[in-house]
Design an enzyme around this catalytic site. Structure first.
Site, PDB file in Angstrom:
ATOM      1  N   GLU A  27       0.956  -1.238   0.108  1.00  0.00           N
ATOM      2  CA  GLU A  27      -0.122   0.031   0.015  1.00  0.00           C
ATOM      3  C   GLU A  27       0.797   1.342   0.056  1.00  0.00           C
ATOM      4  OE1 GLU A  27      -3.908   2.128   2.456  1.00  0.00           O
ATOM      5  OE2 GLU A  27      -2.790   0.076   3.193  1.00  0.00           O
ATOM      6  N   ASN A  72      -6.608   1.574   2.729  1.00  0.00           N
ATOM      7  CA  ASN A  72      -7.311   2.652   3.136  1.00  0.00           C
ATOM      8  C   ASN A  72      -6.894   3.842   2.052  1.00  0.00           C
ATOM      9  OD1 ASN A  72      -8.137   1.640   5.285  1.00  0.00           O
ATOM     10  ND2 ASN A  72      -7.124   3.040   6.573  1.00  0.00           N
ATOM     11  N   ASN A 172     -12.146  -1.316  -0.364  1.00  0.00           N
ATOM     12  CA  ASN A 172     -11.556  -1.401   0.779  1.00  0.00           C
ATOM     13  C   ASN A 172     -12.170  -1.025   2.327  1.00  0.00           C
ATOM     14  OD1 ASN A 172      -8.980  -2.227   2.366  1.00  0.00           O
ATOM     15  ND2 ASN A 172      -9.409  -0.211   2.954  1.00  0.00           N
ATOM     16  N   GLU A 173     -12.557  -1.772   2.997  1.00  0.00           N
ATOM     17  CA  GLU A 173     -13.096  -1.502   4.262  1.00  0.00           C
ATOM     18  C   GLU A 173     -14.181  -0.359   4.396  1.00  0.00           C
ATOM     19  OE1 GLU A 173      -9.870  -1.016   7.098  1.00  0.00           O
ATOM     20  OE2 GLU A 173      -9.275  -2.823   6.698  1.00  0.00           O
ATOM     21  N   TYR A 244      -6.530  -7.934  12.902  1.00  0.00           N
ATOM     22  CA  TYR A 244      -5.165  -7.573  13.261  1.00  0.00           C
ATOM     23  C   TYR A 244      -5.038  -7.983  14.745  1.00  0.00           C
ATOM     24  CZ  TYR A 244      -4.127  -5.079   9.019  1.00  0.00           C
ATOM     25  OH  TYR A 244      -3.911  -4.866   7.513  1.00  0.00           O
ATOM     26  N   GLU A 292      -6.235  -8.928   4.595  1.00  0.00           N
ATOM     27  CA  GLU A 292      -5.536  -8.236   5.489  1.00  0.00           C
ATOM     28  C   GLU A 292      -5.410  -9.025   6.865  1.00  0.00           C
ATOM     29  OE1 GLU A 292      -5.612  -3.984   6.227  1.00  0.00           O
ATOM     30  OE2 GLU A 292      -6.578  -3.693   4.108  1.00  0.00           O
ATOM     31  N   GLN A 350       1.768  -5.861   5.999  1.00  0.00           N
ATOM     32  CA  GLN A 350       2.224  -5.433   4.666  1.00  0.00           C
ATOM     33  C   GLN A 350       3.507  -6.150   4.320  1.00  0.00           C
ATOM     34  OE1 GLN A 350       1.253  -1.540   3.239  1.00  0.00           O
ATOM     35  NE2 GLN A 350      -0.240  -1.448   4.204  1.00  0.00           N
TER      36      GLN A 350
END
Length: 503
Positions: A27, A72, A172-173, A244, A292, A350
């Site tokens: 990213e 993001n 994304n999200e 996470y 992720e 990442q």
């Protein structure tokens, strides 16, 4: 002394391993791109500015697919800014991470990097501030052979052949209020469905990922998936999952049991997807793209962002991973493998510098973080078919997840070579004898036991000065009695046990 046992039988299968489970994520965040994979002027940079040392470590890591450009970041990104002559590219404000984006690295550079790294590209489209047309334009640029404005533009930029990107994320999200262009499930579901339909008119061969929840703890979790999939089930191939685990509260016992939470998360997403399939009379089983996941010291993020102006590629989210973190990462990989029948893609977030297995110094060397090792060894040895294991082991108490097993395992049988690989994590502080019954695979004998042991020095980290402080070591392959092998798993350890047919 407490002990554990397990029986392995090739008749009890979960499914074949999809190589896309060993994915990563790049990213435009911090120094992941600039100073990570791309650094013109570095002593080891190639003519495109790609760091050869990072490329070498990426190939050693065994990465198969890389998601790009976010994250993001993608929800405010204009892909056109990152193609064509670098000198003509605009500088933009990146609202996601409050930085200046130079666009010196973009789509064409990423595709060149992916080729050099020998990975499959996984592209995300912006459904935060943009929509159907922009997603179709990007797909036309990447995948259409030629004869149209955008495909010919790609050719003019030097790529005569289509990039042929097969795997695409529909945003994304977008369930998260932090996301630029945050949407309700109804808003996103309809937009994703319309975008998917249009994209597949351009290239029916692509696979699409709908946004699932940003985490199991989201207040809209499960209802978000249910609503989104009501709109998109017929158009998409995967629903995403993100998770996470934050070690900063010091609760090591719970951290070591993080895979218990990931396991439940996967089961709940599968149950929700299957419920929607039943309502829609769909026989096809949707898979999960766990694009992720990682250990991430999230509690430190605000400190990285506070008091900083708009700058280029600042040091953000550069966590130093401990030996315990590496054991947790190894256990999360065990969980992903154990769900190989329903998890088809997974991307550790990442790749470089930002919550990453690879760290670099600008102008200096690159080195392996502790979490590099369980990923690399799993990617290398997890081949063939995942077998169901039902270990019997002691339990221990955690504040977050209650009583959990000390032992976590998964086994893989490679039918071509006849080899068997067992991955096992001992979450307890004491050594754990493990008896493995191989009666279903008689004729195998242990040939290797590699372990990453955190119990001796739980807070040890790898640094530029000590890049190999945390690394796997060879241990005894144990004792054999007929079809039974007994091996000792050190306290707080991730273990790779390899069995091969007798010569």
């Amino acid at each position: 002394m407490r002990a554990a046992r397990m029986t392995i039988d090739p008749a009890f299968t979960i499914g074949p391993v999809d190589r896309r489970l060993f994915g990563s994520f790049v990213e435009h965040l911090g120094r992941c791109v600039y100073g990570g994979i791309h650094e013109p002027g570095h002593p080891r940079a190639d003519p495109l500015g790609l760091r050869r040392d990072v490329l070498e470590l990426t190939r050693e890591l065994g990465v198969t697919v890389v998601r790009y450009p976010g994250g993001n970041f993608v929800s405010g990104y204009r892909w056109e800014d990152g193609v064509g002559p670098v000198t003509d590219r605009p500088r933009r404000l990146d609202l996601a991470w409050k930085t200046i984006e130079t666009n010196a690295f973009g789509l064409d550079e990423f595709m060149a990097w992916a080729t050099a790294a020998q990975v499959e590209p996984m592209m995300a489209v912006n459904l935060g501030t943009r929509g159907v047309q922009e997603a179709c334009d990007l797909l036309e640029y990447t995948n259409h052979p030629g004869g149209t404005r955008l495909s010919d533009l790609r050719r003019a930029h030097g790529a005569q052949q289509p990039y042929g990107v097969r795997l695409w994320c529909l945003g994304n999200e977008l369930d998260g209020p932090w996301q630029v262009g945050h949407k309700t499930a109804q808003e996103y579901g309809r937009l994703a469905a319309e975008t998917a339909r249009a994209m597949k008119l351009i290239d029916p061969s692509i696979s699409l990922v709908a946004c699932g929840s940003s985490g199991r703890g989201m207040p809209t979790f499960a209802s978000w998936e249910a609503t989104v999939l009501e709109h998109t089930y017929e158009q998409v191939d995967y629903v995403s999952a993100h998770i996470y685990y934050d070690p900063t509260d010091g609760d090591r016992d719970s951290l070591l049991a993080s895979a218990v939470d990931m396991d439940q998360f996967i089961d709940e997403v599968v149950a929700t997807a299957d419920h929607v399939a039943a309502r829609l009379r769909q026989s096809r089983k949707l898979k999960i793209s766990f694009d992720e996941w990682n250990v991430w010291y999230q509690s430190r993020v605000q400190g990285d962002l506070d008091g900083r102006g708009w700058v280029e590629a600042p040091e953000l989210l550069e966590d130093d991973y401990t030996a315990v973190d590496a054991v947790v990462v190894g256990d999360l990989l065990i969980t992903l493998l154990r769900h190989a029948d329903r998890v088809g893609v997974a991307c550790q977030a990442q790749l470089a510098n930002v919550i990453a297995p690879i760290r670099t110094r600008t102008g200096g060397p690159a080195w392996r973080q502790s979490i590099f090792h369980p990923f690399a060894l799993t990617a290398r040895y997890a081949t063939g078919t995942v077998l169901r294991t039902e270990p019997v082991a002691p339990h221990y108490a955690t504040k977050r997840y209650g009583d959990v097993p000390v032992l976590d395992t998964v086994a893989l049988h490679d039918e071509e070579s006849g080899a068997l690989t067992v991955f096992a994590v001992n979450r307890g502080t004491d050594d754990l004898p493990l008896e493995i019954d191989l009666r279903g695979l008689s004729g195998l004998h242990p040939v290797r036991h590699l372990a990453l042991v955190a119990g001796d020095d739980p807070d040890a980290v790898n640094t530029e000065a000590e890049p190999d402080r945390v690394a796997p070591r060879e241990l005894s392959t144990g004792t054999v009695d007929g079809d039974r092998c007994t091996v000792r798993l050190p306290g707080i350890s991730w273990n790779l046990l390899r069995f091969a047919p007798h010569p």
